[in-house]
Design a protein around this motif. Structure first.
Motif, mmCIF file in Angstrom:
data_model
loop_
_atom_site.group_PDB
_atom_site.id
_atom_site.type_symbol
_atom_site.label_atom_id
_atom_site.label_comp_id
_atom_site.label_asym_id
_atom_site.label_seq_id
_atom_site.Cartn_x
_atom_site.Cartn_y
_atom_site.Cartn_z
ATOM 1 N N ILE A 14 0.907 -1.220 0.049
ATOM 2 C CA ILE A 14 -0.203 -0.033 -0.039
ATOM 3 C C ILE A 14 0.748 1.338 -0.216
ATOM 4 C CG2 ILE A 14 -2.181 -1.076 0.812
ATOM 5 C CD1 ILE A 14 -1.487 -0.206 3.855
ATOM 6 N N ASP A 15 2.008 1.184 0.715
ATOM 7 C CA ASP A 15 2.847 2.389 0.885
ATOM 8 C C ASP A 15 3.522 2.748 -0.281
ATOM 9 O OD1 ASP A 15 4.040 0.297 1.796
ATOM 10 O OD2 ASP A 15 5.435 1.662 3.160
ATOM 11 N N ASP A 16 4.154 1.342 -0.933
ATOM 12 C CA ASP A 16 4.622 1.606 -2.442
ATOM 13 C C ASP A 16 3.694 2.100 -3.476
ATOM 14 O OD1 ASP A 16 7.186 -0.457 -1.864
ATOM 15 O OD2 ASP A 16 5.387 -1.148 -0.864
ATOM 16 N N ALA A 17 2.297 1.987 -3.216
ATOM 17 C CA ALA A 17 1.507 2.323 -4.303
ATOM 18 C C ALA A 17 1.324 3.880 -4.188
ATOM 19 C CB ALA A 17 0.122 1.576 -4.073
ATOM 20 N N VAL A 18 1.171 4.494 -3.088
ATOM 21 C CA VAL A 18 1.173 5.803 -2.998
ATOM 22 C C VAL A 18 2.583 6.649 -3.077
ATOM 23 C CG1 VAL A 18 0.943 7.781 -1.106
ATOM 24 C CG2 VAL A 18 -0.267 5.831 -0.802
ATOM 25 N N GLY A 39 8.175 -9.270 -1.285
ATOM 26 C CA GLY A 39 8.269 -8.541 0.027
ATOM 27 C C GLY A 39 6.924 -8.288 0.907
ATOM 28 N N ASN A 40 6.281 -7.177 0.696
ATOM 29 C CA ASN A 40 5.170 -7.137 1.647
ATOM 30 C C ASN A 40 4.296 -8.315 1.295
ATOM 31 O OD1 ASN A 40 5.599 -4.595 2.972
ATOM 32 N ND2 ASN A 40 5.176 -3.645 0.945
ATOM 33 N N VAL A 41 4.081 -8.891 0.041
ATOM 34 C CA VAL A 41 3.429 -9.783 -0.498
ATOM 35 C C VAL A 41 4.110 -10.577 -1.536
ATOM 36 C CG1 VAL A 41 1.172 -9.149 0.177
ATOM 37 C CG2 VAL A 41 1.822 -8.356 -2.114
ATOM 38 N N PRO A 42 3.648 -12.026 -1.801
ATOM 39 C CA PRO A 42 4.772 -12.659 -2.889
ATOM 40 C C PRO A 42 4.568 -11.831 -4.135
ATOM 41 C CG PRO A 42 3.074 -14.102 -1.759
ATOM 42 C CD PRO A 42 2.532 -12.792 -0.995
ATOM 43 N N LEU A 43 5.762 -12.103 -4.936
ATOM 44 C CA LEU A 43 5.577 -11.606 -6.286
ATOM 45 C C LEU A 43 4.615 -11.901 -7.142
ATOM 46 C CD1 LEU A 43 8.078 -10.086 -8.174
ATOM 47 C CD2 LEU A 43 8.380 -12.501 -9.017
ATOM 48 N N SER A 44 3.829 -12.789 -7.045
ATOM 49 C CA SER A 44 2.593 -13.083 -7.719
ATOM 50 C C SER A 44 1.531 -12.199 -7.440
ATOM 51 C CB SER A 44 2.177 -14.579 -7.304
ATOM 52 O OG SER A 44 1.744 -14.652 -5.909
ATOM 53 N N HIS A 45 1.770 -11.086 -6.360
ATOM 54 C CA HIS A 45 0.495 -10.161 -6.129
ATOM 55 C C HIS A 45 1.477 -8.763 -6.503
ATOM 56 C CE1 HIS A 45 -2.721 -12.318 -4.802
ATOM 57 N NE2 HIS A 45 -1.935 -12.554 -3.553
ATOM 58 N N THR A 46 2.839 -8.696 -6.339
ATOM 59 C CA THR A 46 3.525 -7.384 -6.066
ATOM 60 C C THR A 46 3.636 -7.135 -7.500
ATOM 61 O OG1 THR A 46 5.804 -8.401 -6.195
ATOM 62 C CG2 THR A 46 4.785 -7.752 -4.129
ATOM 63 N N CYS A 47 4.092 -7.955 -8.573
ATOM 64 C CA CYS A 47 4.085 -7.570 -10.178
ATOM 65 C C CYS A 47 2.657 -7.363 -10.426
ATOM 66 C CB CYS A 47 4.601 -8.972 -10.766
ATOM 67 S SG CYS A 47 5.177 -8.412 -12.601
ATOM 68 N N PRO A 48 1.532 -7.980 -10.308
ATOM 69 C CA PRO A 48 0.261 -7.379 -10.877
ATOM 70 C C PRO A 48 -0.198 -6.120 -10.154
ATOM 71 C CG PRO A 48 0.091 -9.993 -10.553
ATOM 72 C CD PRO A 48 1.603 -9.283 -9.892
ATOM 73 N N ASN A 49 0.123 -5.941 -8.995
ATOM 74 C CA ASN A 49 -0.087 -4.760 -8.471
ATOM 75 C C ASN A 49 0.566 -3.513 -9.064
ATOM 76 O OD1 ASN A 49 -1.508 -6.044 -6.594
ATOM 77 N ND2 ASN A 49 -0.310 -5.755 -4.648
ATOM 78 N N ALA A 50 1.733 -3.592 -9.613
ATOM 79 C CA ALA A 50 2.587 -2.763 -10.081
ATOM 80 C C ALA A 50 1.628 -2.124 -11.416
ATOM 81 C CB ALA A 50 4.263 -3.017 -10.426
ATOM 82 N N ALA A 79 4.062 -9.208 4.743
ATOM 83 C CA ALA A 79 3.414 -8.611 5.581
ATOM 84 C C ALA A 79 2.001 -8.415 5.195
ATOM 85 C CB ALA A 79 4.255 -7.007 5.818
ATOM 86 N N SER A 80 1.253 -9.405 4.901
ATOM 87 C CA SER A 80 -0.066 -9.425 4.294
ATOM 88 C C SER A 80 -0.937 -8.870 5.630
ATOM 89 C CB SER A 80 -0.539 -10.619 3.846
ATOM 90 O OG SER A 80 -0.418 -11.724 4.684
ATOM 91 N N ALA A 81 -0.525 -9.220 6.844
ATOM 92 C CA ALA A 81 -1.381 -8.614 7.733
ATOM 93 C C ALA A 81 -1.918 -7.129 7.755
ATOM 94 C CB ALA A 81 -0.986 -8.870 9.274
ATOM 95 N N VAL A 82 -0.773 -6.329 7.359
ATOM 96 C CA VAL A 82 -0.688 -4.994 7.137
ATOM 97 C C VAL A 82 -1.325 -4.567 5.956
ATOM 98 C CG1 VAL A 82 0.641 -2.921 7.140
ATOM 99 C CG2 VAL A 82 1.336 -4.592 8.816
ATOM 100 N N HIS A 83 -0.977 -5.291 4.806
ATOM 101 C CA HIS A 83 -1.215 -4.879 3.425
ATOM 102 C C HIS A 83 -2.379 -5.401 2.658
ATOM 103 C CE1 HIS A 83 2.645 -2.413 2.947
ATOM 104 N NE2 HIS A 83 3.091 -3.424 3.818
ATOM 105 N N GLY A 84 -3.041 -6.380 3.509
ATOM 106 C CA GLY A 84 -3.911 -7.234 2.898
ATOM 107 C C GLY A 84 -3.649 -8.287 2.132
ATOM 108 N N GLU A 85 -4.195 -9.436 1.743
ATOM 109 C CA GLU A 85 -3.757 -10.547 1.279
ATOM 110 C C GLU A 85 -3.309 -10.220 -0.055
ATOM 111 O OE1 GLU A 85 -5.402 -15.093 -0.068
ATOM 112 O OE2 GLU A 85 -6.494 -13.869 1.238
ATOM 113 N N ASP A 86 -3.927 -9.385 -0.786
ATOM 114 C CA ASP A 86 -3.492 -9.021 -2.226
ATOM 115 C C ASP A 86 -2.523 -7.830 -2.139
ATOM 116 O OD1 ASP A 86 -5.157 -6.658 -1.352
ATOM 117 O OD2 ASP A 86 -5.961 -6.672 -3.380
ATOM 118 N N GLY A 87 -1.949 -7.340 -0.958
ATOM 119 C CA GLY A 87 -1.265 -6.059 -0.777
ATOM 120 C C GLY A 87 -1.779 -4.778 -1.281
#
Length: 310
Positions: A14-18, A39-50, A79-87
């Motif tokens: 979430i903070d990367d997104a901002v 990192g915050n969530v697995p690459l399977s989420h961080t790459c689509p999130n980008a 750190a999905s507890a902070v960022h949510g399961e999807d980041g």
């Protein structure tokens, strides 16, 4: 204006997104690529999130090169507890039209660095695994990078553990490689991130802008407030935006030059950034500019201004 070429290495989050949404509106930056890492969530989420964040920010022209899906050693931390399961807290995001490029993060980073002949800067807001792999693969890389501004570590405290901040704890071996590389580093650790906060009133003003980007950033702030108010911090710390704004306008910050090393073997201190700015040991070389304070009102105003440009 001569734009500064940068690659943003991140683990959205979430903070990367901002931080990315702010960077897209910074007139002085030429964003050459985004290189997601686990990192915050697995690459399977961080790459689509980008890709989703690029769509939200209207910048799908920026290429995304996937990076490492695990640290150099050991098991992934998240750190999905902070960022949510999807980041991204499950926030409704636009469907991206772009796709990840086939080239890997470390190869794209080296190629851009060669092309730019020493002008490339890195803003790193996740574990430093991609940079460590690049350093391992390309011996000439340190001489081709102008500097790294990173969010990570802390001189006085941790958050993933009592000693270690999350990005360092997630891959301390990679972090130590980066700190020993000889590349000039500016470190925005927890010390300054806890000072770079946005208040409830500033968050409400951000939300009142009414754009999808500002409403997302305000939701991130409210989520952060749930975690930090018990610590006595009077606002939402802007962890990754802190590093991004430091890259955009370092005059917002004050710091000290120091030696930094990363603890890798301590049973209680693995991932701790050991910082020597003031001790009698006077460790050398002073490889890091450690940011210690921020002009908080100017910082909050600058971040709000960038997000108001949508």
């Amino acid at each position: 204006m001569n734009k500064r070429p940068v690659i943003i290495d991140c683990d959205p989050g979430i903070d990367d997104a901002v931080a990315l949404l702010a960077a897209f509106q910074a007139p002085g930056l030429d964003i050459r690529a985004i290189t997601p890492v686990a990192g915050n969530v697995p690459l399977s989420h961080t790459c689509p999130n980008a890709l989703k964040i690029l769509a939200l920010g209207g910048r799908e022209d920026i290429p995304v090169y996937p990076g490492a899906d695990r640290p150099l050693f050991g098991q992934p931390k998240e750190a999905s507890a902070v960022h949510g399961e999807d980041g991204l807290l499950g926030w409704p995001m636009p469907r991206p039209k772009a796709a990840p490029r086939p080239e890997r993060a470390w190869d794209a980073l080296h190629r851009e660095a060669l092309t730019l002949g020493g002008a490339l800067e890195i803003v790193a807001t996740g574990p430093l695994t991609n940079l460590a792999v690049a350093l391992s693969k390309y011996a000439d890389l340190p001489g081709l990078i102008k500097g790294i501004v990173l969010m990570g570590g802390g001189a006085s405290c941790g958050n993933a553990t009592p000693a270690a901040e999350f990005n360092m704890y997630a891959d301390p071996e990679a972090a130590e490689m980066v700190f020993r590389s000889g590349i000039p580093i500016t470190m925005c650790g927890l010390d300054v991130c806890y000072r770079a906060y946005m208040t409830h009133e500033e968050t409400a003003a951000l939300e009142a802008l009414g754009t999808p980007q500002a409403r997302f950033a305000a939701a991130v702030n409210r989520s952060e407030l749930q975690w930090v108010e018990a610590l006595g911090i009077p606002g939402a710390p802007q962890y990754d935006p802190c590093a991004m704004l430091c890259a955009i306008d370092p005059s917002l910050f004050t710091g000290a030059d120091c030696w930094v090393g990363v603890e890798r073997s301590g049973s209680l201190t693995r991932g701790k950034t050991v910082t020597d700015a003031f001790s009698d040991a006077k460790r050398a070389p002073r490889n890091v500019r450690l940011m210690l304070d921020v002009d908080r009102p100017r910082f909050a105003a600058a971040l709000t201004d960038l997000l108001s440009r949508y």
